[in-house]
Design a protein around this motif. Structure first.
Motif, PDB file in Angstrom:
ATOM      1  N   ASP A  52       0.858  -1.179   0.000  1.00 39.54           N
ATOM      2  CA  ASP A  52       0.000   0.000   0.000  1.00 39.54           C
ATOM      3  C   ASP A  52       0.897   1.234   0.000  1.00 39.54           C
ATOM      4  OD1 ASP A  52      -1.833   2.014   0.381  1.00 39.54           O
ATOM      5  OD2 ASP A  52      -2.480   1.330   2.366  1.00 39.54           O
ATOM      6  N   LEU A  53       0.972   1.906  -1.136  1.00 45.36           N
ATOM      7  CA  LEU A  53       1.867   3.056  -1.289  1.00 45.36           C
ATOM      8  C   LEU A  53       1.183   4.392  -0.997  1.00 45.36           C
ATOM      9  CD1 LEU A  53       3.733   1.935  -4.531  1.00 45.36           C
ATOM     10  CD2 LEU A  53       4.616   1.955  -2.186  1.00 45.36           C
ATOM     11  N   SER A  54       0.031   4.363  -0.366  1.00 40.25           N
ATOM     12  CA  SER A  54      -0.693   5.616  -0.110  1.00 40.25           C
ATOM     13  C   SER A  54       0.074   6.567   0.807  1.00 40.25           C
ATOM     14  CB  SER A  54      -2.080   5.325   0.467  1.00 40.25           C
ATOM     15  OG  SER A  54      -1.978   4.628   1.696  1.00 40.25           O
ATOM     16  N   GLY A  55       1.021   6.057   1.578  1.00 39.74           N
ATOM     17  CA  GLY A  55       1.828   6.911   2.451  1.00 39.74           C
ATOM     18  C   GLY A  55       3.156   7.302   1.848  1.00 39.74           C
ATOM     19  N   GLY A  56       3.345   6.995   0.567  1.00 41.91           N
ATOM     20  CA  GLY A  56       4.617   7.289  -0.094  1.00 41.91           C
ATOM     21  C   GLY A  56       4.448   8.291  -1.212  1.00 41.91           C
ATOM     22  N   PRO A  57       4.821   9.538  -0.997  1.00 40.22           N
ATOM     23  CA  PRO A  57       4.630  10.552  -2.029  1.00 40.22           C
ATOM     24  C   PRO A  57       5.613  10.450  -3.192  1.00 40.22           C
ATOM     25  CG  PRO A  57       5.709  11.516  -0.119  1.00 40.22           C
ATOM     26  CD  PRO A  57       5.348  10.102   0.245  1.00 40.22           C
ATOM     27  N   TYR A  58       6.737   9.737  -3.005  1.00 46.81           N
ATOM     28  CA  TYR A  58       7.768   9.687  -4.041  1.00 46.81           C
ATOM     29  C   TYR A  58       8.426   8.316  -4.069  1.00 46.81           C
ATOM     30  CZ  TYR A  58      12.156  10.486  -6.496  1.00 46.81           C
ATOM     31  OH  TYR A  58      13.212  10.397  -7.363  1.00 46.81           O
ATOM     32  N   MET A  59       8.809   7.893  -5.273  1.00 40.63           N
ATOM     33  CA  MET A  59       9.542   6.643  -5.447  1.00 40.63           C
ATOM     34  C   MET A  59      10.527   6.844  -6.592  1.00 40.63           C
ATOM     35  SD  MET A  59       8.123   2.831  -6.320  1.00 40.63           S
ATOM     36  CE  MET A  59       7.418   2.633  -4.698  1.00 40.63           C
ATOM     37  N   ASP A  60      11.775   6.402  -6.395  1.00 41.49           N
ATOM     38  CA  ASP A  60      12.756   6.491  -7.473  1.00 41.49           C
ATOM     39  C   ASP A  60      12.948   5.111  -8.103  1.00 41.49           C
ATOM     40  OD1 ASP A  60      14.479   5.070  -5.791  1.00 41.49           O
ATOM     41  OD2 ASP A  60      15.863   6.740  -5.486  1.00 41.49           O
ATOM     42  N   SER A  61      13.935   5.001  -8.991  1.00 39.45           N
ATOM     43  CA  SER A  61      14.153   3.743  -9.705  1.00 39.45           C
ATOM     44  C   SER A  61      14.520   2.591  -8.782  1.00 39.45           C
ATOM     45  CB  SER A  61      15.223   3.927 -10.781  1.00 39.45           C
ATOM     46  OG  SER A  61      16.445   4.322 -10.196  1.00 39.45           O
ATOM     47  N   SER A  62      15.170   2.876  -7.665  1.00 37.08           N
ATOM     48  CA  SER A  62      15.502   1.791  -6.732  1.00 37.08           C
ATOM     49  C   SER A  62      14.232   1.242  -6.082  1.00 37.08           C
ATOM     50  CB  SER A  62      16.503   2.257  -5.671  1.00 37.08           C
ATOM     51  OG  SER A  62      15.937   3.249  -4.848  1.00 37.08           O
ATOM     52  N   GLY A  63      13.262   2.092  -5.829  1.00 32.55           N
ATOM     53  CA  GLY A  63      11.981   1.635  -5.305  1.00 32.55           C
ATOM     54  C   GLY A  63      11.230   0.795  -6.319  1.00 32.55           C
ATOM     55  N   LEU A  64      11.264   1.232  -7.585  1.00 31.55           N
ATOM     56  CA  LEU A  64      10.627   0.444  -8.652  1.00 31.55           C
ATOM     57  C   LEU A  64      11.285  -0.928  -8.774  1.00 31.55           C
ATOM     58  CD1 LEU A  64      10.216   3.169 -11.419  1.00 31.55           C
ATOM     59  CD2 LEU A  64       8.454   2.270  -9.874  1.00 31.55           C
ATOM     60  N   ALA A  65      12.611  -0.955  -8.712  1.00 35.54           N
ATOM     61  CA  ALA A  65      13.339  -2.228  -8.792  1.00 35.54           C
ATOM     62  C   ALA A  65      12.961  -3.149  -7.634  1.00 35.54           C
ATOM     63  CB  ALA A  65      14.844  -1.972  -8.805  1.00 35.54           C
ATOM     64  N   THR A  66      12.754  -2.587  -6.463  1.00 37.66           N
ATOM     65  CA  THR A  66      12.348  -3.370  -5.298  1.00 37.66           C
ATOM     66  C   THR A  66      10.980  -4.003  -5.527  1.00 37.66           C
ATOM     67  OG1 THR A  66      13.649  -1.971  -3.826  1.00 37.66           O
ATOM     68  CG2 THR A  66      11.886  -3.246  -2.806  1.00 37.66           C
ATOM     69  N   LEU A  67      10.047  -3.246  -6.108  1.00 32.88           N
ATOM     70  CA  LEU A  67       8.715  -3.783  -6.389  1.00 32.88           C
ATOM     71  C   LEU A  67       8.770  -4.889  -7.440  1.00 32.88           C
ATOM     72  CD1 LEU A  67       6.500  -0.565  -6.415  1.00 32.88           C
ATOM     73  CD2 LEU A  67       6.835  -2.214  -4.545  1.00 32.88           C
ATOM     74  N   ILE A  68       9.579  -4.686  -8.483  1.00 31.64           N
ATOM     75  CA  ILE A  68       9.711  -5.703  -9.527  1.00 31.64           C
ATOM     76  C   ILE A  68      10.309  -6.989  -8.940  1.00 31.64           C
ATOM     77  CG2 ILE A  68      10.877  -6.318 -11.695  1.00 31.64           C
ATOM     78  CD1 ILE A  68       8.601  -4.273 -12.010  1.00 31.64           C
ATOM     79  N   ALA A  69      11.339  -6.852  -8.111  1.00 27.39           N
ATOM     80  CA  ALA A  69      11.952  -8.029  -7.479  1.00 27.39           C
ATOM     81  C   ALA A  69      10.930  -8.766  -6.614  1.00 27.39           C
ATOM     82  CB  ALA A  69      13.168  -7.611  -6.652  1.00 27.39           C
ATOM     83  N   ALA A  70      10.096  -8.021  -5.897  1.00 27.44           N
ATOM     84  CA  ALA A  70       9.076  -8.650  -5.049  1.00 27.44           C
ATOM     85  C   ALA A  70       8.031  -9.371  -5.891  1.00 27.44           C
ATOM     86  CB  ALA A  70       8.416  -7.598  -4.162  1.00 27.44           C
ATOM     87  N   MET A  71       7.628  -8.758  -7.001  1.00 28.64           N
ATOM     88  CA  MET A  71       6.655  -9.390  -7.881  1.00 28.64           C
ATOM     89  C   MET A  71       7.203 -10.708  -8.423  1.00 28.64           C
ATOM     90  SD  MET A  71       5.109  -8.061 -11.514  1.00 28.64           S
ATOM     91  CE  MET A  71       6.714  -8.296 -12.300  1.00 28.64           C
ATOM     92  N   LEU A  72       8.459 -10.707  -8.861  1.00 27.86           N
ATOM     93  CA  LEU A  72       9.087 -11.920  -9.387  1.00 27.86           C
ATOM     94  C   LEU A  72       9.239 -12.986  -8.304  1.00 27.86           C
ATOM     95  CD1 LEU A  72      11.762 -10.291 -11.708  1.00 27.86           C
ATOM     96  CD2 LEU A  72       9.594 -11.367 -12.377  1.00 27.86           C
ATOM     97  N   ALA A  73       9.590 -12.562  -7.099  1.00 29.42           N
ATOM     98  CA  ALA A  73       9.717 -13.514  -5.987  1.00 29.42           C
ATOM     99  C   ALA A  73       8.368 -14.139  -5.653  1.00 29.42           C
ATOM    100  CB  ALA A  73      10.309 -12.812  -4.764  1.00 29.42           C
ATOM    101  N   ALA A  74       7.311 -13.345  -5.711  1.00 31.33           N
ATOM    102  CA  ALA A  74       5.973 -13.871  -5.432  1.00 31.33           C
ATOM    103  C   ALA A  74       5.581 -14.926  -6.462  1.00 31.33           C
ATOM    104  CB  ALA A  74       4.951 -12.739  -5.412  1.00 31.33           C
TER     105      ALA A  74
END
Length: 143
Positions: A52-74
């Motif tokens: 839930d990213l509703s509390g996150g006003p900003y995300m950079d490429s490292s944050g995007l990479a973290t989400l992609i890694a989590a999706m692949l791990a799932a």
């Protein structure tokens, strides 16, 4: 709630899903901590994880990479993964990177938890983004 510099990360169960709620910017300093919490949540096979990213006003490429890694791990662990609550700024970054085509983005936390409940009864992976992205498109009047 764990405190990692400016990023605080909440973790709770809601229905069949584990909800991870980062508060603050998901950037180079905070994304490693988010990755740790995501890996911890996904250590159980078949888990349903919602970020839930509703509390996150900003995300950079490292944050995007973290989400992609989590999706692949799932997917690898036969779990489920979804992202919801994107601010306009984060949504724009995701769209510019064309990651809205692969990340399972859900219109709301409630929709993500409902999807986890439905898929939990049928089994399998709630992946591929298509079904979940469809709910976002309908919510935004695009579908």
């Amino acid at each position: 709630m764990a405190d990692h510099s400016a990023l605080q990360i909440g973790l709770r169960r809601q229905g069949r899903a584990v909800v991870i709620s980062p508060k603050g910017d998901v950037d180079l300093t905070g994304s490693p901590a988010l990755g740790v919490e995501l890996r911890r949540a996904m250590s159980e096979a078949g888990v349903k994880v919602v970020v839930d990213l509703s509390g996150g006003p900003y995300m950079d490429s490292s944050g995007l990479a973290t989400l992609i890694a989590a999706m692949l791990a799932a997917k690898k662990s036969h779990g489920e993964f979804a992202v919801c609550g994107l601010s306009e700024r984060v949504r724009t970054i995701v769209q510019l990177a064309k990651l809205d085509r692969i990340l399972p983005i859900v219109a709301s936390l409630e929709d993500a938890v409902k999807c986890a409940r439905r898929r939990g009864r049928r089994g399998g992976v709630c992946g591929g983004g298509g079904r979940w992205r469809g709910s976002v498109e309908r919510a935004e009047g695009r579908g």
